[in-house]
Motif scaffolding. Sequence first.
Motif, mmCIF file in Angstrom:
data_model
loop_
_atom_site.group_PDB
_atom_site.id
_atom_site.type_symbol
_atom_site.label_atom_id
_atom_site.label_comp_id
_atom_site.label_asym_id
_atom_site.label_seq_id
_atom_site.Cartn_x
_atom_site.Cartn_y
_atom_site.Cartn_z
ATOM 1 N N THR A 506 -26.172 51.122 15.075
ATOM 2 C CA THR A 506 -26.625 50.420 16.267
ATOM 3 C C THR A 506 -26.082 51.177 17.474
ATOM 4 O O THR A 506 -25.210 52.024 17.331
ATOM 5 C CB THR A 506 -26.065 48.982 16.292
ATOM 6 O OG1 THR A 506 -24.643 49.073 16.276
ATOM 7 C CG2 THR A 506 -26.546 48.169 15.119
ATOM 8 N N ALA A 507 -26.587 50.845 18.669
ATOM 9 C CA ALA A 507 -26.180 51.583 19.865
ATOM 10 C C ALA A 507 -24.662 51.505 20.058
ATOM 11 O O ALA A 507 -24.016 52.491 20.377
ATOM 12 C CB ALA A 507 -26.895 51.023 21.076
ATOM 13 N N ALA A 508 -24.087 50.321 19.837
ATOM 14 C CA ALA A 508 -22.648 50.164 20.046
ATOM 15 C C ALA A 508 -21.868 51.033 19.072
ATOM 16 O O ALA A 508 -20.894 51.681 19.422
ATOM 17 C CB ALA A 508 -22.244 48.708 19.868
ATOM 18 N N GLU A 509 -22.352 51.088 17.824
ATOM 19 C CA GLU A 509 -21.626 51.835 16.812
ATOM 20 C C GLU A 509 -21.558 53.318 17.099
ATOM 21 O O GLU A 509 -20.619 53.994 16.719
ATOM 22 C CB GLU A 509 -22.318 51.654 15.459
ATOM 23 C CG GLU A 509 -21.887 50.426 14.723
ATOM 24 C CD GLU A 509 -22.594 50.402 13.405
ATOM 25 O OE1 GLU A 509 -21.976 50.785 12.411
ATOM 26 O OE2 GLU A 509 -23.776 50.034 13.384
ATOM 27 N N ILE A 534 -12.934 48.243 8.651
ATOM 28 C CA ILE A 534 -13.585 48.473 9.963
ATOM 29 C C ILE A 534 -14.963 47.810 9.963
ATOM 30 O O ILE A 534 -15.357 47.129 10.904
ATOM 31 C CB ILE A 534 -13.697 49.985 10.278
ATOM 32 C CG1 ILE A 534 -12.303 50.607 10.390
ATOM 33 C CG2 ILE A 534 -14.478 50.216 11.563
ATOM 34 C CD1 ILE A 534 -12.290 52.134 10.487
ATOM 35 N N ALA A 535 -15.677 47.982 8.841
ATOM 36 C CA ALA A 535 -17.020 47.396 8.747
ATOM 37 C C ALA A 535 -16.948 45.878 8.842
ATOM 38 O O ALA A 535 -17.774 45.236 9.502
ATOM 39 C CB ALA A 535 -17.679 47.819 7.443
ATOM 40 N N LYS A 540 -17.959 41.088 12.132
ATOM 41 C CA LYS A 540 -17.489 39.876 12.822
ATOM 42 C C LYS A 540 -17.796 39.952 14.312
ATOM 43 O O LYS A 540 -18.082 38.949 14.956
ATOM 44 C CB LYS A 540 -15.967 39.733 12.655
ATOM 45 C CG LYS A 540 -15.558 39.048 11.386
ATOM 46 C CD LYS A 540 -14.089 38.634 11.489
ATOM 47 C CE LYS A 540 -13.605 38.067 10.175
ATOM 48 N NZ LYS A 540 -12.151 37.847 10.201
ATOM 49 N N CYS A 541 -17.696 41.160 14.866
ATOM 50 C CA CYS A 541 -17.927 41.320 16.311
ATOM 51 C C CYS A 541 -19.417 41.452 16.630
ATOM 52 O O CYS A 541 -19.792 41.692 17.775
ATOM 53 C CB CYS A 541 -17.197 42.550 16.828
ATOM 54 S SG CYS A 541 -15.426 42.419 16.673
ATOM 55 N N GLY A 542 -20.240 41.386 15.607
ATOM 56 C CA GLY A 542 -21.687 41.436 15.832
ATOM 57 C C GLY A 542 -22.212 42.842 16.115
ATOM 58 O O GLY A 542 -23.299 43.017 16.650
ATOM 59 N N ILE A 543 -21.433 43.873 15.773
ATOM 60 C CA ILE A 543 -21.922 45.241 16.013
ATOM 61 C C ILE A 543 -22.877 45.667 14.903
ATOM 62 O O ILE A 543 -23.854 46.353 15.132
ATOM 63 C CB ILE A 543 -20.752 46.238 16.118
ATOM 64 C CG1 ILE A 543 -19.806 45.812 17.234
ATOM 65 C CG2 ILE A 543 -21.273 47.641 16.387
ATOM 66 C CD1 ILE A 543 -18.568 46.676 17.323
ATOM 67 N N ILE A 544 -22.568 45.255 13.662
ATOM 68 C CA ILE A 544 -23.470 45.600 12.549
ATOM 69 C C ILE A 544 -24.284 44.353 12.211
ATOM 70 O O ILE A 544 -23.701 43.317 11.899
ATOM 71 C CB ILE A 544 -22.699 45.989 11.274
ATOM 72 C CG1 ILE A 544 -21.633 47.029 11.581
ATOM 73 C CG2 ILE A 544 -23.653 46.453 10.196
ATOM 74 C CD1 ILE A 544 -20.802 47.411 10.357
ATOM 75 N N GLU A 545 -25.586 44.463 12.265
ATOM 76 C CA GLU A 545 -26.390 43.316 11.849
ATOM 77 C C GLU A 545 -26.894 43.478 10.415
ATOM 78 O O GLU A 545 -27.077 42.537 9.690
ATOM 79 C CB GLU A 545 -27.616 43.128 12.750
ATOM 80 C CG GLU A 545 -27.319 42.486 14.077
ATOM 81 C CD GLU A 545 -27.178 43.543 15.156
ATOM 82 O OE1 GLU A 545 -26.662 43.211 16.221
ATOM 83 O OE2 GLU A 545 -27.570 44.703 14.908
ATOM 84 N N ARG A 546 -27.079 44.753 10.061
ATOM 85 C CA ARG A 546 -27.752 44.998 8.779
ATOM 86 C C ARG A 546 -26.859 44.651 7.590
ATOM 87 O O ARG A 546 -25.657 44.473 7.717
ATOM 88 C CB ARG A 546 -28.151 46.464 8.701
ATOM 89 C CG ARG A 546 -26.960 47.348 8.710
ATOM 90 C CD ARG A 546 -27.357 48.804 8.735
ATOM 91 N NE ARG A 546 -26.158 49.601 8.824
ATOM 92 C CZ ARG A 546 -25.506 49.810 9.947
ATOM 93 N NH1 ARG A 546 -25.952 49.324 11.082
ATOM 94 N NH2 ARG A 546 -24.397 50.511 9.946
ATOM 95 N N GLU A 547 -27.502 44.640 6.412
ATOM 96 C CA GLU A 547 -26.794 44.373 5.169
ATOM 97 C C GLU A 547 -25.865 45.531 4.825
ATOM 98 O O GLU A 547 -26.137 46.680 5.134
ATOM 99 C CB GLU A 547 -27.827 44.230 4.041
ATOM 100 C CG GLU A 547 -28.426 42.852 3.955
ATOM 101 C CD GLU A 547 -27.389 41.824 3.565
ATOM 102 O OE1 GLU A 547 -26.982 41.823 2.394
ATOM 103 O OE2 GLU A 547 -26.987 41.019 4.419
ATOM 104 N N ASN A 548 -24.807 45.211 4.165
ATOM 105 C CA ASN A 548 -23.854 46.217 3.730
ATOM 106 C C ASN A 548 -24.318 46.804 2.395
ATOM 107 O O ASN A 548 -24.443 46.098 1.415
ATOM 108 C CB ASN A 548 -22.511 45.512 3.587
ATOM 109 C CG ASN A 548 -21.434 46.459 3.137
ATOM 110 O OD1 ASN A 548 -21.698 47.648 2.969
ATOM 111 N ND2 ASN A 548 -20.254 45.941 2.948
ATOM 112 N N ALA A 572 -8.785 46.277 18.832
ATOM 113 C CA ALA A 572 -8.276 47.033 19.993
ATOM 114 C C ALA A 572 -8.992 48.376 20.069
ATOM 115 O O ALA A 572 -9.371 48.844 21.156
ATOM 116 C CB ALA A 572 -6.768 47.232 19.856
ATOM 117 N N ALA A 573 -9.223 49.009 18.888
ATOM 118 C CA ALA A 573 -9.918 50.309 18.881
ATOM 119 C C ALA A 573 -11.359 50.140 19.347
ATOM 120 O O ALA A 573 -11.878 50.938 20.137
ATOM 121 C CB ALA A 573 -9.877 50.907 17.475
ATOM 122 N N LEU A 574 -12.012 49.070 18.885
ATOM 123 C CA LEU A 574 -13.416 48.847 19.275
ATOM 124 C C LEU A 574 -13.504 48.638 20.785
ATOM 125 O O LEU A 574 -14.437 49.118 21.436
ATOM 126 C CB LEU A 574 -14.002 47.640 18.530
ATOM 127 C CG LEU A 574 -14.056 47.755 17.004
ATOM 128 C CD1 LEU A 574 -14.697 46.508 16.394
ATOM 129 C CD2 LEU A 574 -14.836 48.987 16.549
#
Length: 580
Positions: A506-509, A534-535, A540-548, A572-574
Motif C-alpha cells: 500500500t502507499a503507506a507501506e 511488523i506485519a 493493527k494500524c490499518g496499513i495492510i488491508e490484504r490477506e496475509n 514508533a518506527a512506523l
Amino acid sequence: MEYKKNDLVQVLIEDMSDQGEGIGRAGGFTLFVKDAVAGDLVEARITRPKKNYAYARVEKVLTPSPFRVEPKCPVHRPCGGCQLQALDYGSQLSFKQEKVRNNLVRIGGFDRELVDRILEPIVGMENPWRYRNKAQYPVGEDREGRPVAGFYAKGTHSIIPCADCLLGPEINGRILETVLTYMRENRVEAYREETGKGQVRHILIRNGFSSGQIMVCLVICSPGEKLKREGKLLPAQEELTEALARIPGMTSVSVSINDEQTNVIMGREVRCIWGEPAIRDVIRVRDMSREGCPPTGRELVFQISPLSFYQVNPLQTEKLYSLALEYAGLTGRETVWDLYCGIGTISLFLAGRAKKVYGVEIVPRAVEDAQENARRNGIGNASFFAGRAEEVLPRYYEQGEGAEGPDRMRHPDVIVVDPPRKGCDSACLETILKMRPDRIVYVSCDSATLARDAKLLCQGGYRLERARPVDQFGQTVHVETVCLLSKLNVEHHIEVELTMDEMDLTAAEKKASYEEIKGYVLEKFGMKVSHLYIAQVKRKCGIIERENYNKPKSEDSKQPQCPPEKEAAIRAALEYYGMI
Ligand code: SAH
C-alpha cells in the motif's frame, strides 16, 4: 510449398522474436521478418530459406501496425543496432516485460502464476533517445579512399558512415569530424581489415553526463619505425590533441594499441596523450517507490578509465542501482559480496548501508578504479579483489581469512552479482549456494541466462521473490533485470513468506521496508523484531488491508503474537517513517 531465396511473400506479423524480428506464418512456414513489427501486414523478401522456417526482410509495409512509428534514424535499417526503432516506445517496454517474463517461465521453469505475481512493471526511460554515454565507431575508407567512421552494417564488416547516432549525444558528431579531418590532413590511414594495413581502427568516446567531461580513445595499430624513433604513436599527434582540446568538455585523449586481428576492439594497454587518464561521473540513488523517482540525496563520484566497464545509460543506471540497493535490504550490519563489480559502482552504494563489502572484478584496471573511487568518496569499508568471480569466491570460501574473521566472509548476509551476458559460471553459483547468504540480488543484462542461473539457485534452496526489468537500452531489444532471491529454510520460512507480502504494497507501506523498520527498532530500542510482528502491527494500524499469505496452513497451528513492548517499538518506527 518451399520458399526460395528472394521469393516475395505477403505476411501478417503476429508476434516478435527476442531478437526483435517480426514473426508471421505463411503457407505453413514460420517467417522471421527483419524490420517488421507486431501488427504489420507486409510484403517480405525471403533472405534465408530453411526447412520449416525462413528468414526474410520487409520489402514493403502494406498495412502498418498501430504500434509502428516512423524510425528517426536514416541508417537504422542497414545499421541494425536499434532493432525496435519502428516500434513505439510503450510497445518496446511491453516487449521487454514479456521477454523477461517468458524467459523466467520457459528457461527458468518458474510457475507462470508466481512470475506474474512477483514480476514488477518495467522501469522505462523518460526520453529513450541520446541516452548512451559510450560509443565505439569503427574507422574505414570510402570508395575514394577517404577515411570514414560509422557503424558496421549488421552482420558484416562494411562501414556505414554515420556521424550522428541518435542514441548518443550530438557532440559526438563534432568529435568524429575532428578526428577524420586530422586523418585527411595528415594522411593518416584507416586500418583495412582485409590487408591488415593502415593505422586507425576505432574511435571510442565516453561522455560523463553529469560532469560534462569527455574522453576520446583512438584504437590504432602499432606505429611504424619512423614514428617510434620520434617517440610518437601517431603522425602530427599534437595537431590531433590540439583540435580535440578545443571541444568543450574534452578531458582525456588516449591511444590504445591493438595489432590483433580479432573482434575485440580495445588493445590491452591505454596511453594517455593529452589531459587526464580518466573522466568522472556522478550517480545518485533514487526513491523508486515514488513517481518520477526523485534523487534521495546519496550521491557518489566515479572515475572511469577507457578499459573499465561503466553502465552506458547513466539516468537508468541510477534507477537500476536504487532497485538493487532496495532488494539488498541492508541495515548497516551486513557483510556483502559484490561480484562482477566493475569500477565498484554498486559496491560503494552498498557500502553506505552495510558493515563491509567485498568486490570482485576480472579487469585489474577497473579494480584500481574501484579502489580509487572508494577513497575519493571517503568509503573505508569496501575491499576489492582482482580475478575471476568463479576463482576468487571459492578461494575465500575455502580459506576465508578476512578482516572480520573467516565466518563473515564465508557466510555473508547478501551477495550481489552483475555478470556479463553469459551469466554466472557454475563454480561461482555453487560457491554462492555453499555460502548461503540470506539474500542474493542478481542484476542481469540477459534475462535468458538470468533465468537459467535463478533456476539453479532455486534448486539449491532459494526462492525467487522479486524481479523488475529496467530499460537501459531504448530502441534495442536489450533489457536489464534486477532479481531478489531469498534463502529458504525452516527458521526463515515465515520471513520469506511475509516478504512476498511486500509485492503489493500500500502507499503507506512503501515508505519503509521491513528491513528498515527492523533496523530502526534495533538501533533505537535494542530489540530484534520479526517480519511477522511488523506485519501484525501494520495490520493493527490499518496499513495492510490484504490477506496475509503466511496465514497458518492448518487450523491448529498458531502464530506467535507480538508482545506489547515490541509493538510499541514497531509503532514508533512506523511513526518515524511517516507511515502512521
Ligand atoms: N557491476 C558493475 C559492472 C557490471 S558489467 C557495474 O554496474 O558497473 C560486468 C563486469 O564483470 C565487467 O566489469 C567485467 O569486466 C566483469 N567480469 C567479466 N567476467 C568476469 C568474471 N569471470 N569474474 C569477475 N568479473 C568479471
